[in-house]
Scaffold this motif. Structure first.
Motif, PDB file in Angstrom:
ATOM      1  N   GLU A   1     -18.917   3.699   3.221  1.00  0.00           N
ATOM      2  CA  GLU A   1     -17.663   2.990   2.942  1.00  0.00           C
ATOM      3  C   GLU A   1     -17.159   2.282   4.201  1.00  0.00           C
ATOM      4  O   GLU A   1     -16.736   1.129   4.152  1.00  0.00           O
ATOM      5  CB  GLU A   1     -16.587   3.952   2.412  1.00  0.00           C
ATOM      6  CG  GLU A   1     -16.884   4.510   1.035  1.00  0.00           C
ATOM      7  CD  GLU A   1     -17.813   5.720   1.052  1.00  0.00           C
ATOM      8  OE1 GLU A   1     -18.227   6.178   2.148  1.00  0.00           O
ATOM      9  OE2 GLU A   1     -18.146   6.206  -0.040  1.00  0.00           O
ATOM     10  N   TRP A   2     -17.225   2.981   5.331  1.00  0.00           N
ATOM     11  CA  TRP A   2     -16.788   2.386   6.590  1.00  0.00           C
ATOM     12  C   TRP A   2     -17.698   1.233   6.990  1.00  0.00           C
ATOM     13  O   TRP A   2     -17.234   0.214   7.511  1.00  0.00           O
ATOM     14  CB  TRP A   2     -16.733   3.441   7.705  1.00  0.00           C
ATOM     15  CG  TRP A   2     -15.382   4.059   7.787  1.00  0.00           C
ATOM     16  CD1 TRP A   2     -14.931   5.149   7.099  1.00  0.00           C
ATOM     17  CD2 TRP A   2     -14.287   3.589   8.577  1.00  0.00           C
ATOM     18  NE1 TRP A   2     -13.620   5.386   7.422  1.00  0.00           N
ATOM     19  CE2 TRP A   2     -13.205   4.443   8.330  1.00  0.00           C
ATOM     20  CE3 TRP A   2     -14.122   2.550   9.461  1.00  0.00           C
ATOM     21  CZ2 TRP A   2     -11.968   4.285   8.935  1.00  0.00           C
ATOM     22  CZ3 TRP A   2     -12.901   2.377  10.083  1.00  0.00           C
ATOM     23  CH2 TRP A   2     -11.828   3.243   9.806  1.00  0.00           C
ATOM     24  N   GLN A   3     -18.980   1.384   6.740  1.00  0.00           N
ATOM     25  CA  GLN A   3     -19.905   0.304   7.053  1.00  0.00           C
ATOM     26  C   GLN A   3     -19.541  -0.948   6.255  1.00  0.00           C
ATOM     27  O   GLN A   3     -19.510  -2.051   6.804  1.00  0.00           O
ATOM     28  CB  GLN A   3     -21.338   0.736   6.746  1.00  0.00           C
ATOM     29  CG  GLN A   3     -22.387  -0.270   7.155  1.00  0.00           C
ATOM     30  CD  GLN A   3     -23.790   0.224   6.888  1.00  0.00           C
ATOM     31  OE1 GLN A   3     -24.034   1.029   5.993  1.00  0.00           O
ATOM     32  NE2 GLN A   3     -24.738  -0.270   7.668  1.00  0.00           N
ATOM     33  N   ALA A   4     -19.240  -0.777   4.977  1.00  0.00           N
ATOM     34  CA  ALA A   4     -18.858  -1.916   4.136  1.00  0.00           C
ATOM     35  C   ALA A   4     -17.528  -2.521   4.595  1.00  0.00           C
ATOM     36  O   ALA A   4     -17.384  -3.755   4.653  1.00  0.00           O
ATOM     37  CB  ALA A   4     -18.768  -1.475   2.676  1.00  0.00           C
ATOM     38  N   MET A   5     -16.562  -1.667   4.923  1.00  0.00           N
ATOM     39  CA  MET A   5     -15.261  -2.172   5.383  1.00  0.00           C
ATOM     40  C   MET A   5     -15.408  -2.965   6.681  1.00  0.00           C
ATOM     41  O   MET A   5     -14.841  -4.055   6.814  1.00  0.00           O
ATOM     42  CB  MET A   5     -14.271  -1.016   5.610  1.00  0.00           C
ATOM     43  CG  MET A   5     -13.692  -0.439   4.366  1.00  0.00           C
ATOM     44  SD  MET A   5     -12.305   0.686   4.675  1.00  0.00           S
ATOM     45  CE  MET A   5     -13.035   1.964   5.667  1.00  0.00           C
ATOM     46  N   LEU A   6     -16.145  -2.413   7.625  1.00  0.00           N
ATOM     47  CA  LEU A   6     -16.310  -3.095   8.904  1.00  0.00           C
ATOM     48  C   LEU A   6     -17.085  -4.402   8.748  1.00  0.00           C
ATOM     49  O   LEU A   6     -16.766  -5.401   9.400  1.00  0.00           O
ATOM     50  CB  LEU A   6     -17.007  -2.183   9.918  1.00  0.00           C
ATOM     51  CG  LEU A   6     -16.145  -1.051  10.462  1.00  0.00           C
ATOM     52  CD1 LEU A   6     -16.982  -0.099  11.303  1.00  0.00           C
ATOM     53  CD2 LEU A   6     -14.983  -1.588  11.270  1.00  0.00           C
ATOM     54  N   PHE A   7     -18.071  -4.406   7.867  1.00  0.00           N
ATOM     55  CA  PHE A   7     -18.818  -5.637   7.631  1.00  0.00           C
ATOM     56  C   PHE A   7     -17.894  -6.713   7.073  1.00  0.00           C
ATOM     57  O   PHE A   7     -17.907  -7.860   7.542  1.00  0.00           O
ATOM     58  CB  PHE A   7     -19.985  -5.386   6.665  1.00  0.00           C
ATOM     59  CG  PHE A   7     -20.744  -6.640   6.327  1.00  0.00           C
ATOM     60  CD1 PHE A   7     -21.656  -7.178   7.228  1.00  0.00           C
ATOM     61  CD2 PHE A   7     -20.546  -7.287   5.121  1.00  0.00           C
ATOM     62  CE1 PHE A   7     -22.348  -8.338   6.931  1.00  0.00           C
ATOM     63  CE2 PHE A   7     -21.226  -8.459   4.815  1.00  0.00           C
ATOM     64  CZ  PHE A   7     -22.132  -8.981   5.721  1.00  0.00           C
ATOM     65  N   PHE A   8     -17.074  -6.348   6.094  1.00  0.00           N
ATOM     66  CA  PHE A   8     -16.155  -7.316   5.493  1.00  0.00           C
ATOM     67  C   PHE A   8     -15.141  -7.808   6.521  1.00  0.00           C
ATOM     68  O   PHE A   8     -14.900  -9.009   6.651  1.00  0.00           O
ATOM     69  CB  PHE A   8     -15.439  -6.713   4.277  1.00  0.00           C
ATOM     70  CG  PHE A   8     -14.604  -7.705   3.541  1.00  0.00           C
ATOM     71  CD1 PHE A   8     -15.185  -8.558   2.624  1.00  0.00           C
ATOM     72  CD2 PHE A   8     -13.243  -7.807   3.785  1.00  0.00           C
ATOM     73  CE1 PHE A   8     -14.423  -9.502   1.947  1.00  0.00           C
ATOM     74  CE2 PHE A   8     -12.470  -8.747   3.127  1.00  0.00           C
ATOM     75  CZ  PHE A   8     -13.064  -9.596   2.199  1.00  0.00           C
ATOM     76  N   ALA A   9     -14.549  -6.886   7.260  1.00  0.00           N
ATOM     77  CA  ALA A   9     -13.560  -7.262   8.275  1.00  0.00           C
ATOM     78  C   ALA A   9     -14.187  -8.140   9.354  1.00  0.00           C
ATOM     79  O   ALA A   9     -13.554  -9.081   9.849  1.00  0.00           O
ATOM     80  CB  ALA A   9     -12.939  -6.017   8.896  1.00  0.00           C
ATOM     81  N   ALA A  10     -15.442  -7.861   9.703  1.00  0.00           N
ATOM     82  CA  ALA A  10     -16.143  -8.679  10.700  1.00  0.00           C
ATOM     83  C   ALA A  10     -16.354 -10.095  10.177  1.00  0.00           C
ATOM     84  O   ALA A  10     -16.224 -11.066  10.932  1.00  0.00           O
ATOM     85  CB  ALA A  10     -17.484  -8.042  11.054  1.00  0.00           C
ATOM     86  N   GLN A  11     -16.649 -10.215   8.889  1.00  0.00           N
ATOM     87  CA  GLN A  11     -16.815 -11.548   8.288  1.00  0.00           C
ATOM     88  C   GLN A  11     -15.500 -12.319   8.326  1.00  0.00           C
ATOM     89  O   GLN A  11     -15.483 -13.511   8.635  1.00  0.00           O
ATOM     90  CB  GLN A  11     -17.327 -11.439   6.849  1.00  0.00           C
ATOM     91  CG  GLN A  11     -18.710 -10.853   6.726  1.00  0.00           C
ATOM     92  CD  GLN A  11     -19.749 -11.646   7.477  1.00  0.00           C
ATOM     93  OE1 GLN A  11     -19.839 -12.856   7.349  1.00  0.00           O
ATOM     94  NE2 GLN A  11     -20.523 -10.971   8.304  1.00  0.00           N
ATOM     95  N   VAL A  12     -14.411 -11.642   8.032  1.00  0.00           N
ATOM     96  CA  VAL A  12     -13.095 -12.285   8.076  1.00  0.00           C
ATOM     97  C   VAL A  12     -12.780 -12.714   9.507  1.00  0.00           C
ATOM     98  O   VAL A  12     -12.333 -13.843   9.753  1.00  0.00           O
ATOM     99  CB  VAL A  12     -11.999 -11.345   7.526  1.00  0.00           C
ATOM    100  CG1 VAL A  12     -10.610 -11.925   7.761  1.00  0.00           C
ATOM    101  CG2 VAL A  12     -12.222 -11.085   6.038  1.00  0.00           C
ATOM    102  N   ALA A  13     -13.020 -11.825  10.472  1.00  0.00           N
ATOM    103  CA  ALA A  13     -12.716 -12.135  11.875  1.00  0.00           C
ATOM    104  C   ALA A  13     -13.601 -13.258  12.403  1.00  0.00           C
ATOM    105  O   ALA A  13     -13.197 -13.984  13.316  1.00  0.00           O
ATOM    106  CB  ALA A  13     -12.883 -10.892  12.734  1.00  0.00           C
ATOM    107  N   SER A  14     -14.790 -13.432  11.839  1.00  0.00           N
ATOM    108  CA  SER A  14     -15.713 -14.465  12.295  1.00  0.00           C
ATOM    109  C   SER A  14     -15.377 -15.844  11.744  1.00  0.00           C
ATOM    110  O   SER A  14     -15.876 -16.849  12.254  1.00  0.00           O
ATOM    111  CB  SER A  14     -17.148 -14.112  11.887  1.00  0.00           C
ATOM    112  OG  SER A  14     -17.549 -12.934  12.519  1.00  0.00           O
TER     113      SER A  14
END
Length: 177
Positions: free
Chosen positions: A27-40
Motif C-alpha cells: 500500500e505504501w509503495q503504491a501511495m509513494l509511487f502516486f505521490a511521486a508522479q504528482v510531484a514530478s
C-alpha cells in the motif's frame, strides 16, 4: 543527485519501517509511487517552487492526490511540505522500492545475449543465478547481435561478461602485449 539521495534517505527509511510495522508495504509503495508522479508533474513542480506556506502546499498536494493517500500518507506529505522536501518524493519512492526488494531478497538481472533465449534457457539461467546470488532472480532479457555469442549478465554492481566479443577483445589485447 547524491544530495537528493542523502536528503531522501531518512524519509524513505522511516516510511519503509512504518510500512513494515503496519504490514502495509504494498500500500505504501503504491501511495509513494502516486505521490511521486504528482510531484514530478511540471505544473506541480512550479507550484512547489513558488509556494510559501507549507500548510497551503500540503493541503493542495493532498487534495490532488485524493483517495490515493491514506491518513498516514497525508501526514508524510505534511511533514515533507513543512521541511520543503516534497520535490524529493520521486527519490523517496525509488529508495522505498529498493528497501522492499532488499527485504524480499529479490534482484533484477539484466541479461544480454546474441540471440533470443528460450524458456528452458531462461529457467536454467535463473536457477543458476538464484544459487549464486542467494536471492529470487527476475530476468530482464535483451538481444544484442554484436556480442556474437554468449551472455553479458548485470546484477547490481556485478557484471559477468561471457560474450565471445569480449573474449576476442581480451585475446587481441594479450597478443598485442
Amino acid at each position: 543527485m547524491s544530495q537528493l539521495t542523502t536528503a531522501a534517505r531518512p524519509y524513505a527509511l522511516a516510511a519503509f519501517d512504518f510500512a513494515v510495522e503496519k504490514s502495509s508495504i504494498d500500500e505504501w509503495q503504491a501511495m509513494l509511487f502516486f505521490a511521486a508522479q504528482v510531484a514530478s508533474d511540471e505544473k506541480m513542480h512550479q507550484f512547489l517552487a513558488g509556494a510559501d506556506a507549507a500548510s497551503k502546499v500540503a493541503t493542495m498536494f493532498n487534495s490532488i492526490c485524493g483517495d490515493q493517500l491514506d491518513t498516514h500518507g497525508q501526514n508524510l506529505v505534511k511533514i515533507l511540505a513543512e521541511n520543503n522536501r516534497l520535490a524529493l518524493l520521486p527519490e523517496i519512492s525509488k529508495m522505498f522500492n529498493a528497501c522492499k526488494v532488499e527485504r524480499e531478497k529479490q534482484i533484477n538481472v539484466d541479461v544480454t545475449s546474441a540471440t533470443k533465449l528460450d524458456a528452458a534457457q531462461k529457467k536454467n539461467l535463473s536457477k543458476a543465478l538464484e544459487k549464486r546470488f542467494d536471492r529470487k532472480v527476475y530476468l530482464n532479457c535483451s538481444v544484442d547481435p554484436s556480442i556474437i555469442a554468449g551472455l553479458i549478465i548485470k546484477a547490481g554492481d556485478t557484471v559477468i561478461d561471457g560474450s565471445v566479443n569480449s573474449q576476442l577483445n581480451r585475446l587481441n589485447d594479450a597478443l598485442q602485449a
